[in-house]
Write a protein that holds these residues in place. Structure first.
Motif, PDB file in Angstrom:
ATOM      1  N   CYS A 147       0.839  -1.202   0.000  1.00 41.61           N
ATOM      2  CA  CYS A 147       0.000   0.000   0.000  1.00 41.61           C
ATOM      3  C   CYS A 147       0.879   1.259   0.000  1.00 41.61           C
ATOM      4  CB  CYS A 147      -0.899  -0.028   1.233  1.00 41.61           C
ATOM      5  SG  CYS A 147      -1.781   1.498   1.550  1.00 41.61           S
ATOM      6  N   CYS A 174       0.143   3.271   3.914  1.00 45.75           N
ATOM      7  CA  CYS A 174       0.623   2.758   5.208  1.00 45.75           C
ATOM      8  C   CYS A 174       1.896   1.932   5.057  1.00 45.75           C
ATOM      9  CB  CYS A 174      -0.463   1.933   5.900  1.00 45.75           C
ATOM     10  SG  CYS A 174      -0.870   0.399   5.055  1.00 45.75           S
ATOM     11  N   CYS A 222      -4.433  -0.139   0.401  1.00 51.97           N
ATOM     12  CA  CYS A 222      -4.958  -1.342   1.045  1.00 51.97           C
ATOM     13  C   CYS A 222      -6.399  -1.058   1.492  1.00 51.97           C
ATOM     14  CB  CYS A 222      -4.076  -1.733   2.231  1.00 51.97           C
ATOM     15  SG  CYS A 222      -4.290  -0.681   3.672  1.00 51.97           S
ATOM     16  N   CYS A 247      -6.630   1.691   4.185  1.00 53.33           N
ATOM     17  CA  CYS A 247      -6.366   3.058   3.735  1.00 53.33           C
ATOM     18  C   CYS A 247      -7.441   3.556   2.771  1.00 53.33           C
ATOM     19  CB  CYS A 247      -4.971   3.154   3.130  1.00 53.33           C
ATOM     20  SG  CYS A 247      -3.695   2.953   4.395  1.00 53.33           S
TER      21      CYS A 247
HETATM   22 ZN   LIG Z   1      -2.659   0.982   3.653  1.00 53.09          ZN
END
Ligand SMILES: [Zn+2]
Length: 464
Positions: free
Chosen positions: A134, A137, A160, A163
């Motif tokens: 991702c 993050c 992800c 997120c």
């Molecule tokens: Zn993420």
């Protein structure tokens, strides 16, 4: 005797700060409120009234769902766990959860009693197949691409599931309360607007904007401040004993802690806000129970921490006295403070602040309000262990000398620090006399904060 089941996010501050920018953290703050807010939990438990209800005695803390069981059957407890964790895992796929089961005749007794059972649920995202990381993050595999960012900064990112939800919940890019999703920052603005002179304010939208609210010619640094109450469990024990004997029965622990935390926080924010400001110089990451996690412009951190720590005990002490519990020792609050460039990752600053918070508590055995700090730009990113934490009482006692020292130029302070560290006392005093600071240096040497540490502290000190 009742069973109390707490279901909460593990290390919520680390989950919140996993996104690299404020938008992602704002989204996370809104998600956590949506998932664990009282209204959401009441709705979730519709039809479950005979088995479980939300524990109103516990008050509300973001990221925690406090429940009281109406059935003591182990099978009922595990059904409730499944029901609530399924709900939380769908809304917070990147957060790990923990459930704790305790027993007591009321919530307070259960809180201070032994654990009956404890379970952990890893983040749902952890069970996804591995893939491209991702972009936000950098922790979980990305599941989808999305255009994010404002206007000219708009770009395609792989995110992800956690997120993606942060992005969904971040709301418009706004800093005014009316347009903000429910969460910590909106609570702060509301609290601010409710106190005299009821002046509406905005909050910064980025770390850079926050830093620029600091000193005009030195506005690149922030301080991230992590505070947590000392010996709150002990207070619970003492209150319960008194209440068992019929005293102080009007005292409500969670409500009093929340009142003390928020009132002290608002006082601290007021201390560092100029009269003509239109934006509060603070980003509130997390405020819950006796926890406060915020960032402020670097030069405002000492006044902020001092006010927060002093007022917390004053507000809590006043509540105890009102309930005829003045004999009970009032808990204090300790802090970890990390000075860092606004571009350096907030998640590292938060982890480091947490480490210093623990150190401050340990060195003072949780008996007094204390503060431990680090300056990442000058000390480096690795935790500094050999700088003693300072009690808030000593900080207050040394305040006039620290302010005087801060008024001296940076090179004068650096010379004094070098002599204090490496030179003899006579040499230090000769130099101090030559530059007209012998009285100040003598007072600092006799005082509770060493000259060397005082020089470090005044690197980020607001001068008149
Ligand atoms: Zn993420």
């Amino acid at each position: 005797m009742s069973l109390y089941l707490d279901i909460g996010v593990v290390r919520i501050q680390s989950w919140l700060s996993r996104a690299p920018h404020l938008r992602g953290r704002r989204g996370a703050s809104a998600m956590i409120r949506k998932a664990t807010g009282p209204a959401a939990i009441d709705e979730l438990l519709t039809g479950w009234q005979d088995i479980v209800k939300r524990c109103t005695e516990a008050g509300h803390v973001d990221g925690v769902v406090p429940l009281v069981m109406r059935s003591e059957e182990p099978e009922a407890v595990s059904r409730v766990e499944d029901h609530v964790t399924t709900h939380l895992r769908s809304l917070l796929p990147g957060a790990s959860l923990r459930t704790k089961l305790r027993a007591g005749k009321d919530w307070l007794e259960a809180q201070n009693g032994p654990l009956r059972a404890e379970h952990e649920w890893p983040a749902v995202v952890a069970e996804w197949p591995p893939g491209k990381q991702c972009d936000w993050c950098r922790t979980w595999p990305a599941s989808r691409q999305r255009m994010v960012g404002a206007k000219e900064k708009r770009e395609l990112k792989s995110l992800c599931p956690d997120c993606l939800l942060r992005e969904d919940h971040a709301g418009y890019s706004t800093s005014r309360r009316q347009e903000m999703a429910p969460g910590t920052e909106r609570d702060l603005l509301k609290g601010w607007e409710n106190r005299p002179p009821q002046r509406p304010m905005a909050v910064p939208d980025t770390s850079q904007v926050l830093a620029e609210l600091g000193e005009r010619r030195d506005n690149t640094h922030l301080a991230t401040v992590y505070a947590d109450g000392n010996a709150i469990g002990g207070l619970g024990d003492e209150v319960r004993e008194a209440q068992d004997r019929g005293r102080g029965t009007t005292f409500k622990l969670p409500a009093s802690i929340e009142h003390a935390t928020w009132s002290a926080l608002l006082d601290a924010v007021e201390t560092i806000t100029d009269d003509d400001a239109t934006m509060l110089p603070v980003i509130a990451h997390l405020v819950g129970g006796d926890d406060v996690l915020v960032s402020v412009p670097a030069h405002r951190a000492w006044a902020f921490a001092h006010t927060l720590q002093t007022r917390f005990s004053e507000y809590l002490g006043a509540r105890l006295a009102e309930a005829d519990l003045a004999g009970i020792t009032t808990p204090t609050i300790s802090t970890g403070v990390v000075f860092h460039h606004h571009k350096s990752p907030l998640s590292s600053a938060i982890d480091l602040a947490e480490e210093h918070l623990k150190r401050a508590k340990k060195e003072h055995r949780g008996l007094t309000a204390a503060l431990a700090w680090q300056d990442v730009t000058h000390d480096g990113p690795l935790p500094v262990h050999d700088r003693p934490s300072v009690s808030v009482k000593d900080l207050a006692a040394s305040w006039p000398e620290l302010s005087r020292l801060a008024d001296c130029g940076g090179s004068a302070r650096a010379n004094l620090a070098a002599l204090a560290r490496d030179g003899g006392h006579a040499e230090l005093m000769r130099h101090a006399k030559r530059i007209g600071l012998d009285e100040l240096v003598r007072r600092l040497i006799d005082g509770p904060v060493s000259l060397e540490h005082a020089v470090g502290m005044t690197r980020w000190w607001r001068t008149a």
